[in-house]
Design an enzyme around this catalytic site. Structure first.
Site, PDB file in Angstrom:
ATOM      1  N   SER A  40       4.864  -0.461  -3.427  1.00 11.53           N
ATOM      2  CA  SER A  40       4.617  -1.732  -4.111  1.00 11.53           C
ATOM      3  C   SER A  40       3.166  -2.167  -4.057  1.00 11.53           C
ATOM      4  CB  SER A  40       5.494  -2.834  -3.504  1.00 11.53           C
ATOM      5  OG  SER A  40       5.218  -2.980  -2.128  1.00 11.53           O
ATOM      6  N   ASP A 337       2.158 -12.819  -0.525  1.00 10.41           N
ATOM      7  CA  ASP A 337       3.560 -13.033  -0.194  1.00 10.41           C
ATOM      8  C   ASP A 337       3.810 -12.501   1.209  1.00 10.41           C
ATOM      9  OD1 ASP A 337       3.808 -10.259  -0.369  1.00 10.41           O
ATOM     10  OD2 ASP A 337       4.941 -10.285  -2.248  1.00 10.41           O
ATOM     11  N   HIS A 340       2.419  -8.499   0.874  1.00  9.54           N
ATOM     12  CA  HIS A 340       1.352  -7.937   0.064  1.00  9.54           C
ATOM     13  C   HIS A 340       0.095  -8.808   0.047  1.00  9.54           C
ATOM     14  CE1 HIS A 340       5.265  -6.607  -1.649  1.00  9.54           C
ATOM     15  NE2 HIS A 340       4.665  -5.434  -1.577  1.00  9.54           N
TER      16      HIS A 340
END
Length: 372
Positions: A40, A337, A340
């Site tokens: 991600s 977040d 990340h």
């Protein structure tokens, strides 16, 4: 529940190589394509097309991403990824297109293809908590299909030259193998009973050796590989372990450092064993730890609290979504977040990888790799 793809950050990084874009991809000058593999930290939208619990195509993700007008694209941050920034710094006009995108056809792939997937890992079992994700083996399967498409687009001889001499392969992966596999409660308890940390890391390295060798056999020659970042310091880990803001989870970071040492040795081995290859090691762990430790020197107000999230002291339990609490000073948070980095942090990381010294990127930086 985690989208814990932390930043292998590295990774991120590398990943970064969204050097992706290059002007007229089929001409005879400049960089070729950017092929991006990973999790991600560098996913640019592949998970949008999967039935998965790990998605970032919901607001306010992407709120500062100018290319989409602030709409979510599937990137797990508020703006650009490290790969996006690297590409812009090098002056290339297009982002590497997500492999699963309907637009990933014809000449669009000549600028590069992004195979990264939130939740993906080196090991095939990694990320199964999300139901679906693309592990590195599947990502390379997809690249194999792309490789054949290049032969059809450019002809076999020009395609091989374009890929082996002018294109860059970035791999940002490994954090999920710890966070969403070995360290995951319940699902991993059997593995941890039967496999020591040393054995698990050796298993990871063995798989990665085979995966990188396979890419080499498909004409990849210029590689940038990110190590695993300080995963014990992300807001999610600090929150669930009820730590103070200047504390990190010791076990998670120790596993990352142990893996990173073996990864560096692996890349030295592959540089010697695979003729014509160049493997660059991106030391994301130390780069991100510097940012976390001395965040105020870089203009941040916190390296502990997520800008977008809910739960606990550091907003680190519930991933970023429409009902999340969101900070207003997004460029003052190291983390977007619970897992990340923010665009502001990505910018600092990307520039170190592009222009930095061997402290963070060795044996050469990304601009030197491009010009090699």
């Amino acid at each position: 529940m985690a989208r814990v793809k932390s930043w292998s950050v590295a990774l991120v990084l590398i990943v970064c190589m969204s050097l992706s874009y290059l002007g007229n991809a089929a001409d005879d000058s400049g960089l070729g394509a950017s092929f991006i593999f990973g999790d991600s930290l560098v996913d640019a939208g592949n998970n949008n097309y999967l039935p998965t619990l790990s998605k970032a195509n919901i607001p306010p993700n992407g709120i500062d991403f100018k290319a989409s007008g602030g709409k979510p694209t599937g990137r797990y941050t508020n703006g650009r990824t490290i790969g996006d920034i690297v590409g812009e710094e090098l002056g290339v006009p297009n982002y590497a297109i997500p492999y699963l995108s309907p637009n990933a056809t014809g000449k669009a792939i000549l600028y590069g293809v992004n195979y990264a997937s939130g939740g993906g890992g080196i090991m095939n079992a990694t990320g199964r908590i999300f139901v679906n994700r693309l592990g590195l083996d599947i990502q390379i399967d997809y690249y194999n299909i792309t490789r054949k498409q290049f032969d059809k687009l450019l002809g076999p001889s020009k395609a091989k030259d374009y890929i082996s001499k002018r294109s860059i392969f970035s791999v940002t992966i490994g954090a999920n193998d710890f966070l969403n596999n070995y360290l995951l409660p319940v699902l991993s308890i059997g593995a941890r009973i039967s496999e020591s940390p040393d054995a698990f890391i050796e298993d990871m390295i063995s798989h990665l050796r085979n995966q990188l060798t396979r890419l080499y056999q498909l004409d990849a020659r210029k590689f940038v590989i990110g190590n695993v970042g300080p995963i014990g310091c992300i807001p999610y880990q600090k929150t669930i372990n009820q730590l103070n803001q200047n504390e990190c989870v010791d076990l998670a970071n120790k596993l990352a450092m142990q893996y990173n040492g073996r990864l560096k040795s692996l890349l030295t081995e592959l540089n010697a064993k695979l003729p014509g290859s160049t493997f660059v090691y991106a030391n994301v762990y130390d780069l991100v730890m510097e940012l976390i430790t001395n965040y105020d020197k870089y203009g941040f107000v916190t390296a502990s609290k997520a800008c977008c999230g809910n739960g606990g002291q550091f907003a680190g339990i519930i991933p970023c979504g429409p009902t999340s609490t969101m900070c207003q000073d997004r460029d003052k948070h190291v983390f977007w977040d619970p897992y990340h980095p923010s665009e502001a942090a990505n910018l600092i990381i990307a520039r170190q990888l592009l222009y930095g010294t061997t402290k963070y990127i060795s044996p050469m930086n990304l601009k030197q790799l491009r010009n090699l």
